[in-house]
Design a protein around this motif. Structure first.
Motif: not given
Lengths: 314, 477
Positions: A256, A259, A309-310, A312, A314
């Motif tokens: 999918g 983020p 995915f790893f 990013y 946050g």
């Protein structure tokens, strides 16, 4: 799933896949030392080291003397297999794979960990002198079997969640990149104008475990263009570039969106790489250039997976 | 196995044999199994157990001069056995002790009545390096500061004694469970025949405890276990426990505080965490509150905790209650807060900060164990009878320079339990670390990490210094 865990599992898949490919190449290479001409042995050493992107510390020599070639091969095999300072060596790949598994033990099953840990411990008991004394082919066969057992155990015991998909994704990305690098190394050697080296093509098919398929599709005559056709486009061949790129696309679509700010980027990059094989390959005359593009595309997928995915923020 | 060469010593309690050499009644089944077993069979079991630990990577990390090395925890395959009655005493004592320690912590970080009532000198609490002024005014859910406690207990001919409480990040529960798994499968029939009480539900009990401490009272809180990372010596345990309790194993780099809430970075974006079971020392938890140079913690974590948005277990600041000076006062806490006498005894402790205790300690160094209050893991202590004159002189200088940093205790003969050493049965000193949990209620599984000093005659059971483990069998009544 925790981003760092996904990253660890992904790299676990990559390292073990890399180790598996190296095992297959080394198994063939040490087998060749028994009965192949010196020129072919030297050819395959150059191809092997070029494909893993490592220059042996003592350099590569093209001895035309059998004794020197054997002695040199011992050194080269040691460097490709056990040298920890060589980040592409089999030992480094297995150690890093096991280290990733150790850090991610809570994301893999106990059976997977034990399988890999046992393989690692067994591997650590060997060295180049001991395997050379007996049967180096058997050592590489056995190591490859152990690595594949790990994936078998994973298949049998792992819950089909994101961790599973990232493990497969890592394997698929590595398979595609490893195969591209090997084909490019082969093409580079051929471009030097040496003899077409039927042996080089035969061994290429053997590394991809594609000899039987080749014979079924094209007969016994081994031709460079047909070998490439098979190894790049045959989607039913598990180690082909095409099937690895398809698998990459499939796993990414099942995982999918990422983020980060552009959630579809990794999947689009994977799709473009598949498209190169599906749509551009038949019409492209410069096959080497296209393989380079596929290789770049695969690396881009990796970059987008890593950033998306790893890594990013946050 | 030939048991005739096994030596007992009347001055040292033996877990399996009476002083006259007869087998204790609750150990008879184990002993008759050992008598029927050949040395080869015993050695084979011992080797199998060790191999299981090696294959499964049940290891801790030690740091040498050059690089970190994984070491397998040595394990002796013979269990130490406790009667149900002994266990009842230990269990009651531990529950009582943990309740008192929690009351103490909630008191000193709020009203500090125990100090104003003169039960405890103010400087012992407030000058203790483990006292965290940052926690003043805070009270955790259920007023539980210490939810997980590992208490070191020894046994002598005079009974059980608490050696120390581990209230910050107690470790060893994974070895308790791993030892049980390995030993149970090696002595299948014997295990069943002995009616050993079950400990495998420890993970469930810990999960229930952590759930009860969620800040919002949520029935299904998101729990994470914070590890310093793979280079920590107890990393195996962190992985194991995260798995046992269904928690996400996180490092500081996986976490972020936003608007006073704690989140983990996942492949789907940020997700909230309600309970953080930290296996990281206070100093490193939050660089904005504790050590500024910490890269292992999470900026803003303490603020999120004090706002009541995340529970940190055990709470920061609990180290003041397991300080070696404060330890001497635990029986007084129990009397002060609970109106009861301590069920489990303390080891007689002299605080060198008191002039009379300092004088006694310096006069009797040869017969005492002297410890630095801030050290743990068996480091920094002097075992008088095993020391040289030069070591004692050096230690005496250090004690005179900073008396408040030292305590002294008599040398106690830790009990011994039979171990398989070189295919023979030999006695080795042991202690016991049971784990007691406290959420809305207190819980304890009938087992412990039983530590063994594997070197002959040694009293040091710490795994970092040549100690190993044993399974503890608590028998049904």
């Amino acid at each position: 799933m925790l981003a760092r865990n996904a990253q660890g599992i992904y790299w676990l898949g990559r390292y073990l896949e890399r180790a598996d490919l190296l095992c297959r190449m080394m198994g063939l290479q040490v087998g060749a030392l028994v009965d192949r001409p010196v020129a072919e042995i030297n050819f395959s050493w150059r191809r092997l080291f070029a494909s893993i992107g490592h220059t042996p510390s003592g350099g590569l020599f093209d001895f035309d003397n059998d004794d020197f070639t054997q002695a040199d091969s011992f050194t080269l095999a040691g460097e490709a297999t056990f040298e920890q300072r060589n980040p592409s060596s089999l030992a480094a790949c297995i150690r890093m794979g096991r280290e990733n598994a150790r850090q991610m033990r809570n994301c893999i099953t106990a059976e997977m960990w034990t399988s890999l840990n046992l393989s690692y411990l067994k591997f650590c008991e060997s060295d180049i002198v001991s395997i050379w004394r007996h049967s180096p082919e058997a050592f590489f066969d056995e190591t490859a079997r152990d690595l594949r057992s790990f994936f078998g155990v994973a298949n049998a015991t792992m819950y089909r969640d994101e961790a599973w998909l990232f493990l497969l994704l890592g394997g698929a990305v590595e398979r595609a990149q490893g195969a591209c690098s090997l084909l490019l190394a082969q093409a580079a050697e051929e471009a030097k104008g040496e003899a077409a080296l039927e042996y080089g093509l035969e061994s290429l098919l053997a590394v991809f475990e594609a000899q039987e398929t080749y014979r079924r599709r094209f007969g016994f005559e081994v031709a460079a263009d047909k070998v490439r056709e098979l190894l790049v486009t045959d989607r039913l061949l598990p180690n082909s570039i095409g099937s690895s790129c398809d698998a990459t696309y499939e796993y990414l679509s099942r995982i999918g969106p990422a983020p980060n700010q552009d959630p579809g980027k990794p999947l689009r990059a994977a799709g473009r790489t598949c498209s190169l094989i599906r749509h551009d390959w038949p019409d492209e005359r410069d096959r080497r250039k296209l393989i380079e593009k596929i290789c770049d595309g695969s690396m881009l997928v990796h970059t987008f997976v890593d950033k998306g995915f790893f890594q990013y923020s946050g | 196995m030939n048991l005739s060469s096994y030596e007992t010593d009347i001055a040292i309690f033996d877990e399996m044999f009476l002083p006259g050499g007869e087998v204790r009644s609750h150990c008879r089944q184990v002993m008759s199994t050992l008598e029927r077993m050949s040395s080869d069979e015993a050695a084979e079991i011992q080797e199998r157990v060790t191999r299981t630990f090696r294959d499964e990577g049940i290891a801790f990390t030690v740091y040498g001069k050059s690089e970190a090395q994984e070491q397998i925890i040595p394990v002796d395959c013979l269990p130490r056995i406790l009667t149900g009655e002994d266990w009842k005493l230990i269990e009651a004592g531990l529950r009582q002790r943990l309740s008192a320690l929690n009351l103490f912590l909630d008191d000193i970080y709020n009203d500090a009545k125990i100090v104003s009532d003169g039960v405890l000198p103010a400087d012992i609490v407030f000058d203790c390096p483990q006292f965290r002024p940052q926690m003043t005014g805070y009270s955790p859910p259920e007023k539980v500061w210490v939810a997980i406690c590992g208490t070191d207990i020894i046994r002598t001919n005079d009974g059980f004694f608490v050696l120390e409480d581990n209230l910050r990040v107690p470790s060893g529960m994974s070895y308790m469970l791993a030892n049980r798994k390995a030993i149970k499968s090696s002595f299948r029939r014997l295990f069943r025949a002995c009616r050993v009480r079950d400990i495998e539900h420890y993970g469930l009990e810990l999960n229930r405890t952590l759930t009860e401490l969620a800040p919002s009272g949520s029935p299904d809180p998101a729990i994470a276990l914070l590890t310093p990372g793979v280079y920590n010596s107890a990393f195996y345990e962190h992985v194991f426990l995260a798995h046992e309790i269904g928690a996400t194993l996180v490092e500081g780099q996986d976490l972020v505080v936003r608007d006073g809430f704690l989140y983990k970075r996942t492949t789907r974006g940020l997700e909230r965490i309600d309970v953080l079971y930290r296996r990281l020392d206070d100093d490193f938890l939050d660089p904005t509150a504790f050590r500024e140079d910490s890269v292992l913690g999470v900026p803003g974590l303490l603020d999120a905790c004090k706002r009541g948005n995340v529970s940190i277990v055990n709470s920061p600041g609990t180290g003041v209650a397991d300080d070696k000076s404060v330890y001497a006062y635990v029986p007084d806490f129990i009397r002060y807060y609970m109106g009861e006498s301590a069920i489990l005894k303390n080891v007689a402790t002299r605080l060198c900060r008191r002039p009379e205790d300092l004088e006694y300690t310096l006069d009797n160094l040869e017969d005492l164990v002297v410890k630095r209050v801030g050290e743990s893991g068996g480091y920094g202590m002097l075992i008088g009878p095993h020391s040289t004159q030069a070591e004692r002189n050096e230690y005496a200088r250090a004690v005179r320079d900073n008396p408040a940093d030292f305590i002294s205790q008599p040398v106690l003969s830790l009990s011994r339990s039979p171990c398989i050493v070189d295919r023979r049965l030999e006695p080795r000193h042991v202690d016991l670390r049971p784990f007691v949990l406290k959420g809305k209620q207190s819980r304890i599984v009938p087992g412990a990490f039983c530590r063994v000093a594997l070197r002959k005659g040694s009293l040091v059971v710490n795994s970092s210094q040549g100690g190993g483990g044993k399974d503890l069998w608590v028998l049904e009544d």
